[in-house]
Write a protein that holds these residues in place. Structure first.
Motif, short mmCIF file in Angstrom:
data_model
loop_
_atom_site.label_atom_id
_atom_site.label_comp_id
_atom_site.label_asym_id
_atom_site.label_seq_id
_atom_site.Cartn_x
_atom_site.Cartn_y
_atom_site.Cartn_z
N GLY A 190 0.78 -1.10 0.11
CA GLY A 190 0.01 0.23 0.01
C GLY A 190 0.80 1.31 -0.10
O GLY A 190 1.72 1.33 -0.45
N LEU A 191 0.36 2.18 0.58
CA LEU A 191 1.07 3.50 0.50
C LEU A 191 2.23 3.52 1.62
O LEU A 191 2.08 3.12 2.70
CB LEU A 191 0.15 4.80 1.03
CG LEU A 191 -1.13 4.82 0.01
CD1 LEU A 191 -2.15 6.00 0.61
CD2 LEU A 191 -0.79 5.45 -1.20
N PRO A 192 3.33 4.15 1.15
CA PRO A 192 4.34 4.33 1.99
C PRO A 192 4.13 5.37 3.14
O PRO A 192 3.17 6.20 2.93
CB PRO A 192 5.55 4.60 1.30
CG PRO A 192 4.89 5.38 -0.08
CD PRO A 192 3.67 4.76 -0.23
N ALA A 193 4.80 5.37 4.32
CA ALA A 193 4.48 6.29 5.35
C ALA A 193 4.89 7.86 4.96
O ALA A 193 5.92 8.04 4.08
CB ALA A 193 5.52 6.12 6.48
N GLY A 194 4.00 8.72 5.21
CA GLY A 194 4.02 10.06 4.51
C GLY A 194 3.50 10.10 3.03
O GLY A 194 3.82 11.22 2.27
N GLY A 195 3.15 8.90 2.40
CA GLY A 195 2.90 8.82 1.29
C GLY A 195 1.43 9.78 0.88
O GLY A 195 0.58 9.77 1.85
N ASN A 196 1.33 10.10 -0.30
CA ASN A 196 0.40 11.20 -0.60
C ASN A 196 -0.41 10.21 -1.63
O ASN A 196 0.11 9.86 -2.85
CB ASN A 196 1.24 12.27 -1.38
CG ASN A 196 -0.01 13.15 -1.56
OD1 ASN A 196 -1.42 13.20 -2.07
ND2 ASN A 196 0.45 14.49 -1.17
N ILE A 197 -1.78 10.16 -1.44
CA ILE A 197 -2.63 9.24 -2.42
C ILE A 197 -2.54 9.95 -3.76
O ILE A 197 -2.44 8.95 -4.86
CB ILE A 197 -4.13 9.50 -1.87
CG1 ILE A 197 -4.28 8.34 -0.67
CG2 ILE A 197 -5.08 8.87 -2.95
CD1 ILE A 197 -5.33 8.21 -0.06
N GLY A 198 -2.41 11.24 -3.89
CA GLY A 198 -2.69 12.16 -5.11
C GLY A 198 -1.46 11.68 -6.11
O GLY A 198 -1.34 11.82 -7.01
N TYR A 199 -0.12 11.18 -5.48
CA TYR A 199 1.08 10.96 -6.18
C TYR A 199 1.32 9.34 -6.29
O TYR A 199 2.21 8.97 -6.98
CB TYR A 199 2.20 11.48 -5.66
CG TYR A 199 2.44 13.03 -5.42
CD1 TYR A 199 2.23 13.60 -6.82
CD2 TYR A 199 2.60 13.91 -4.27
CE1 TYR A 199 1.97 15.09 -6.84
CE2 TYR A 199 2.66 15.09 -4.60
CZ TYR A 199 2.31 15.74 -5.63
OH TYR A 199 2.35 17.17 -5.73
N ALA A 200 0.39 8.51 -5.81
CA ALA A 200 0.66 7.10 -5.71
C ALA A 200 0.06 6.60 -7.32
O ALA A 200 -0.46 7.19 -7.82
CB ALA A 200 -0.34 6.57 -4.63
N ASP A 201 0.97 5.55 -7.63
CA ASP A 201 0.57 4.89 -8.95
C ASP A 201 -0.47 4.02 -8.88
O ASP A 201 -0.94 3.58 -7.66
CB ASP A 201 1.93 4.24 -9.50
CG ASP A 201 2.39 3.07 -8.66
OD1 ASP A 201 1.94 1.86 -9.05
OD2 ASP A 201 2.98 3.38 -7.54
N VAL A 202 -1.00 3.68 -9.97
CA VAL A 202 -2.15 2.62 -10.02
C VAL A 202 -2.33 1.65 -9.46
O VAL A 202 -2.95 1.19 -8.74
CB VAL A 202 -2.64 2.74 -11.78
CG1 VAL A 202 -3.70 1.75 -11.89
CG2 VAL A 202 -2.65 3.98 -12.42
N VAL A 203 -0.75 0.88 -9.51
CA VAL A 203 -0.71 -0.49 -8.84
C VAL A 203 -0.89 -0.65 -7.49
O VAL A 203 -1.25 -1.08 -6.90
CB VAL A 203 0.61 -1.26 -9.49
CG1 VAL A 203 0.85 -2.46 -8.92
CG2 VAL A 203 0.90 -1.30 -11.01
N THR A 204 -0.06 0.68 -6.98
CA THR A 204 -0.10 0.58 -5.53
C THR A 204 -1.50 0.88 -4.93
O THR A 204 -1.91 0.30 -4.04
CB THR A 204 0.74 2.04 -5.04
OG1 THR A 204 2.10 1.79 -5.63
CG2 THR A 204 0.91 2.13 -3.54
N LEU A 205 -2.27 1.81 -5.44
CA LEU A 205 -3.66 2.06 -5.29
C LEU A 205 -4.46 0.94 -5.13
O LEU A 205 -5.15 0.57 -4.25
CB LEU A 205 -4.03 3.51 -5.97
CG LEU A 205 -3.67 4.79 -5.77
CD1 LEU A 205 -4.25 5.53 -6.56
CD2 LEU A 205 -3.92 5.06 -4.16
#
Lengths: 199, 368
Positions: free
Chosen positions: A174-189
């Protein structure tokens, strides 16, 4: 114009490291020539020799050690019912630094990559199965990279363990710590949503 | 979308070229083998990362050059965007707005083109590979996940075939490896087949109207997807498992599928004349323009390679009328005889000789 032979040899030696090009190799060589004392050089030579002579894989888990078994496998206070499976020794170090796991490890030394001709026999899957015959182990945790080959390898091990009563789990993605959903790639989301948990 | 300017280097026979384009009509004139088609091909390669011909990427690089580079500045309703593709013998790199895109699926589909070329006849006369190529390039323009699914499928297919080969040879891989890779392969195969079927259905519905614009009395044109597996993929892959192991290759799946063009529900390859085939492939491309326009809500760049020499004036006029409106058109011709320039309003006539531009005649008002 070429450098004198000894300097040239040193530059070429540095260039054998990944990510080191001609210019960096020249900088390192000149640094060695001008800044290193004789004892610095002796230390350097000594550690190069020692790393080849002393460091070998742990007989149990495959993690790098200077003994027959590594410090983790020797530590009886660790939870002997869990084995966490990773691709490389570096992964062990990183997970250890996070202090979030107190069980045992197993280093595969690679992943199954059919297009490169790397099969299950080429990585340390068989030693893993042997370790699992030990009655203490109850859970196998797969912590492989989220690459195509990592997925194939995880599916492979899971398939092997399906018929046993071992619990086979895999770490969440999933998202890394401090990760921003807006910058996450499709596979991660996609993986993050798939692996969501009840609050 | 419009291409404002294009720059080429080391591409085909062109050493270096810079060309500003008219937002509507660009007529590229020159004798044969001077580089007219190369300009259109370069735009096709820039947009879709592949030539319109079934050739390897390396064939587009000028002899004696290590790389070929194509770049363009485009206009999307007033918003500017740049595209660059660098082709080398070892691979290709793409940049959108100067940022390198590591996945082609993030790049393809931002610039849309539809090319009409003499090679289009292969769509009917060629083998299934040509038709799959057409389908994949077409869907790729309007569906980003499709490009990703296709590349995953291709990689897994290669892996599965390696495993099957090794099972006969050295037993490096076991049955579990085969099943694990097959499971993943089937997952992507199902997505690909479903998307292709939807595309072919959509295309088929649009064809009769397009064909009637080009030929009055042709039979009803349609197209049908011909899958190598017509029931549940997972089940069939299980049934074919032993067979595939014996043949040491994957004998079914979207890489073995095809589509069939029909006249009144009968395969037209058996009955259609050369002239009919020519109008059929034109109709297919015209329908593709509409499909892309419906999805991306913009008209793709239209590339017409030497299509008018084979057609009579009436049909040419119909096509031009159909394409006019907001489309940017690039067309090649050996001379201006087949084209009634006086009826065209704004356009550039670009003369090309030996891989170089020798003149640009600007006709009509400059917009944009």
């Amino acid at each position: 114009m070429d450098y004198p032979d000894a300097l040239n040899k040193l530059i070429e030696s540095f260039m054998r490291y990944p990510g080191i090009g001609k210019k960096t190799a020249e900088r390192y060589a000149f640094h060695t020539l001008h800044r290193f004392e004789n004892e610095d050089i002796a230390d350097f030579i000594d550690s190069l020799h020692r790393v080849k002579e002393e460091i070998k894989p742990c007989e149990q888990c495959g993690h790098l050690t200077d003994d027959s078994t590594c410090v983790i496998c020797k530590d009886t206070r660790r939870d002997q019912t869990k084995i966490l499976v990773v691709e490389t020794s570096r992964d062990v170090i990183v997970i250890e630094r996070s202090r979030s796991y107190d069980g045992l490890y197993h280093v595969l030394d690679g992943v199954i990559a059919p297009s490169e001709g790397i099969g299950p026999e080429d990585i340390r899957i068989k030693p893993l199965l042997e370790r699992l015959r030990n009655d203490d182990v109850k859970e196998v945790i797969l912590a492989l990279n989220l690459s195509d080959e990592g997925e194939t390898t995880a599916m492979y091990i899971n398939r092997l363990l399906e018929k046993t009563d071992l619990l086979c789990t895999r770490i969440a993605y999933g998202l890394p710590a401090g990760g921003n959903i807006g910058y996450a790639d499709v596979v991660t989301l996609h993986k993050a949503l798939e692996g969501r948990k009840k609050y | 979308m419009k291409v404002k300017s294009i720059a080429l280097s080391g591409f085909r026979r062109i050493e270096a070229m810079q060309l500003d384009l008219h937002p509507k009509l660009n007529i590229i004139v020159g004798a044969n083998a001077q580089g007219k088609t190369s300009i259109l091909e370069s735009l096709h390669a820039l947009a879709l990362t592949k030539s319109h011909k079934t050739i390897s990427d390396g064939d587009m690089i000028k002899t004696g050059h290590e790389t070929a580079e194509i770049s363009a500045v485009c206009d999307f309703d007033g918003r500017e965007a740049s595209f660059i593709i660098t082709l080398s013998k070892t691979g290709k790199k793409v940049k959108y707005n100067r940022i390198e895109m590591r996945r082609l699926s993030d790049y393809i589909g931002r610039l849309n083109v539809v090319m009409f070329a003499p090679e289009d006849l292969e769509l009917i006369k060629g083998g299934p590979r040509e038709r799959r190529r057409f389908i994949d390039l077409a869907i790729g323009q309007v569906d980003k996940p499709y490009v990703h699914h296709l590349s995953r499928y291709r990689k897994l297919l290669k892996e599965r075939n390696e495993i099957l080969k090794s099972m006969q040879k050295d037993n490096k891989f076991d049955a579990i490896s085969l099943d694990v890779v097959t499971d993943q392969l089937v997952h992507y195969a199902a997505k690909i087949v479903e998307r292709r079927k939807a595309f072919i259905d959509d295309l088929s519905k649009r064809l009769p109207q397009k064909l009637s614009m080009l030929a009055e009395d042709d039979p009803t044109l349609s197209v049908r997807y011909a899958a190598s597996v017509d029931s549940d993929l997972e089940t069939v892959f299980k049934q074919k498992r032993t067979f595939d192991i014996r043949r040491a290759t994957t004998t079914i799946g979207p890489h073995r599928d095809d589509c069939v063009f029909l006249f009144d529900a009968k395969p037209l390859i058996d009955t259609a004349s050369q002239g009919q085939i020519r109008t059929v492939v034109l109709a297919v491309r015209l329908a593709l323009i509409d499909i892309i326009r419906d999805v991306v809500e913009k008209t793709p760049i239209i590339l017409l390679d030497d299509v008018f020499s084979e057609l009579d004036q009436v049909r040419v006029k119909r096509i031009i009328e159909q394409l006019y409106g907001d489309a940017q058109v690039l067309l090649t011709a050996t001379d201006l005889r087949g084209i009634d320039v006086t009826t065209l309003q704004e356009h550039h006539i670009i003369t090309i000789d030996d891989g170089q531009i020798t003149g640009v005649d600007k006709h009509g008002r400059q917009t944009l």
